[in-house]
Design an enzyme around this catalytic site. Sequence first.
Site, PDB file in Angstrom:
ATOM      1  N   ARG A 157       0.938  -1.208   0.223  1.00  0.00           N
ATOM      2  CA  ARG A 157       0.050  -0.048  -0.120  1.00  0.00           C
ATOM      3  C   ARG A 157       0.886   1.341   0.007  1.00  0.00           C
ATOM      4  O   ARG A 157       2.116   0.995   0.176  1.00  0.00           O
ATOM      5  CB  ARG A 157      -0.850  -0.052   1.314  1.00  0.00           C
ATOM      6  CG  ARG A 157      -0.174   0.081   2.462  1.00  0.00           C
ATOM      7  CD  ARG A 157      -0.955   0.420   3.774  1.00  0.00           C
ATOM      8  NE  ARG A 157      -0.132   0.282   5.264  1.00  0.00           N
ATOM      9  CZ  ARG A 157       0.651   1.209   5.332  1.00  0.00           C
ATOM     10  NH1 ARG A 157       1.255   1.976   4.779  1.00  0.00           N
ATOM     11  NH2 ARG A 157       1.345   0.712   6.534  1.00  0.00           N
ATOM     12  N   ILE A 179       4.716   3.912   8.041  1.00  0.00           N
ATOM     13  CA  ILE A 179       4.433   2.621   8.830  1.00  0.00           C
ATOM     14  C   ILE A 179       3.257   2.922   9.870  1.00  0.00           C
ATOM     15  O   ILE A 179       2.807   4.017   9.879  1.00  0.00           O
ATOM     16  CB  ILE A 179       5.784   2.498  10.113  1.00  0.00           C
ATOM     17  CG1 ILE A 179       5.571   1.159  10.729  1.00  0.00           C
ATOM     18  CG2 ILE A 179       5.609   3.809  10.913  1.00  0.00           C
ATOM     19  CD1 ILE A 179       6.867   0.643  11.267  1.00  0.00           C
ATOM     20  N   THR A 180       2.326   1.616   9.939  1.00  0.00           N
ATOM     21  CA  THR A 180       1.300   1.740  10.680  1.00  0.00           C
ATOM     22  C   THR A 180       1.140   0.577  11.761  1.00  0.00           C
ATOM     23  O   THR A 180       1.851  -0.433  11.555  1.00  0.00           O
ATOM     24  CB  THR A 180      -0.101   1.938   9.663  1.00  0.00           C
ATOM     25  OG1 THR A 180       0.009   2.753   8.837  1.00  0.00           O
ATOM     26  CG2 THR A 180      -1.197   1.727  10.397  1.00  0.00           C
ATOM     27  N   TYR A 181       0.402   0.989  12.797  1.00  0.00           N
ATOM     28  CA  TYR A 181       0.143  -0.246  13.792  1.00  0.00           C
ATOM     29  C   TYR A 181      -1.281  -0.676  13.662  1.00  0.00           C
ATOM     30  O   TYR A 181      -2.009   0.323  13.481  1.00  0.00           O
ATOM     31  CB  TYR A 181       0.340   0.387  15.167  1.00  0.00           C
ATOM     32  CG  TYR A 181      -0.202  -0.413  16.109  1.00  0.00           C
ATOM     33  CD1 TYR A 181       0.415  -1.674  16.636  1.00  0.00           C
ATOM     34  CD2 TYR A 181      -1.536  -0.017  16.962  1.00  0.00           C
ATOM     35  CE1 TYR A 181      -0.300  -2.575  17.739  1.00  0.00           C
ATOM     36  CE2 TYR A 181      -2.042  -0.745  17.861  1.00  0.00           C
ATOM     37  CZ  TYR A 181      -1.411  -2.139  18.191  1.00  0.00           C
ATOM     38  OH  TYR A 181      -2.089  -2.934  19.172  1.00  0.00           O
ATOM     39  N   ALA A 222      -5.565   6.226  10.645  1.00  0.00           N
ATOM     40  CA  ALA A 222      -4.514   6.164   9.726  1.00  0.00           C
ATOM     41  C   ALA A 222      -5.175   5.618   8.432  1.00  0.00           C
ATOM     42  O   ALA A 222      -6.208   4.706   8.386  1.00  0.00           O
ATOM     43  CB  ALA A 222      -3.376   5.432  10.364  1.00  0.00           C
ATOM     44  N   GLY A 248      -4.170   4.219   4.334  1.00  0.00           N
ATOM     45  CA  GLY A 248      -3.297   3.787   3.108  1.00  0.00           C
ATOM     46  C   GLY A 248      -3.791   3.054   2.149  1.00  0.00           C
ATOM     47  O   GLY A 248      -4.645   1.904   2.652  1.00  0.00           O
ATOM     48  N   ALA A 281      -7.566   2.531   9.391  1.00  0.00           N
ATOM     49  CA  ALA A 281      -7.325   1.921  10.677  1.00  0.00           C
ATOM     50  C   ALA A 281      -7.821   2.916  11.966  1.00  0.00           C
ATOM     51  O   ALA A 281      -7.205   3.865  12.041  1.00  0.00           O
ATOM     52  CB  ALA A 281      -6.078   1.651  11.095  1.00  0.00           C
ATOM     53  N   CYS A 288       3.224   6.778  10.547  1.00  0.00           N
ATOM     54  CA  CYS A 288       3.122   7.270   9.297  1.00  0.00           C
ATOM     55  C   CYS A 288       4.459   8.092   8.932  1.00  0.00           C
ATOM     56  O   CYS A 288       4.446   9.013   8.032  1.00  0.00           O
ATOM     57  CB  CYS A 288       1.759   8.189   9.254  1.00  0.00           C
ATOM     58  SG  CYS A 288       0.087   7.104   9.516  1.00  0.00           S
TER      59      CYS A 288
END
Length: 240
Positions: A88, A92-94, A160, A162, A175, A191
Site C-alpha cells: 500500500r 508505518i502503521t500499527y 490512519a 493507506g 485503521a 506514518c
Amino acid sequence: MNKEVIVQDLGLKDYKETWDYQEELFREILDIKIKNRREDAGLDTSNYFLFVEHPHVYTLGKSGDLGNLLIAEEKLAEIEASFYKINRGGDITYHGPGQIVGYPILDLENFFTDIHKYLRFLEEIIIRTLAEYNIKAERSSGETGVWLDVGTPFARKICAMGVRASRWVTMHGFAFNVNANLGYFDHMIPCGIKGKAVTSLNVELGKPEVSMDEVKGKLLKHFKQLFEAKFVEKADIKIQ
C-alpha cells in the site's frame, strides 16, 4: 455500474491471512475487468467492505522508512507483535485489538474514478462518525488520515489510512482507533510523522470501552450515504 457492496466482518484475524484474502478479492475483480475489456463480456464487478481486527502488527508501506519502526525486529516477539512490508501507500502503521480496520475493495468505476476523492471520502466517513460522538475531527494538510486539534500543540491522529489502487480497483484502507492500546504506538513514528501524538475514541470520550458494533454501524451508514451504495450483509452488523 454495480453499487452493491458485500459487507463482511472477519472478527479478529491474522494480518497476513487477511492480506491474502484482500489480494484474492482484488484479483477476482481485476480479472473480470480484463475479460470485459478483451472480450466485451459486460460482466458486473463486485465490491466488498471488510471489517477486521488484527493481532498486534506493524506494517510498512512501499515508500516507507524502516527507521520509523523503533523496536528491533527480533524484539517484536517480546511484545507479541509481527511486522510486514506491504504494497500500500504510506509509511508505518500499527494494527491491534480495539482498532477497527476497514478494507474497502471496490471497483471505483462503479462509483467514480478519482483516487483523491476516494481518500477524502474515507476521511469523511470517519469525521462524520466522530461528529456523532460530539468530537470535532479534521483533515491535516499534506497528512492523509483523520486528526483532532489540527494546528495546535495538541494535534493527535485517531485514524490512519493507506490504499493501493490498480485499474481503479482499491484495497487496504483505514485503521480507526476505538479502544486501542496506545502503548504500541510508542514503538514507531506513526506514518513517519515526528512529534505528532495518537489517540483513541475511548480516550477522547473518557470511557473504558466504546461499543465496536455501534461504531461499525455508524461507519457503514456514512459509507452508504457518501458512495450511494447498496449493502449486501454477510455478517450481523447493524446498519443504521
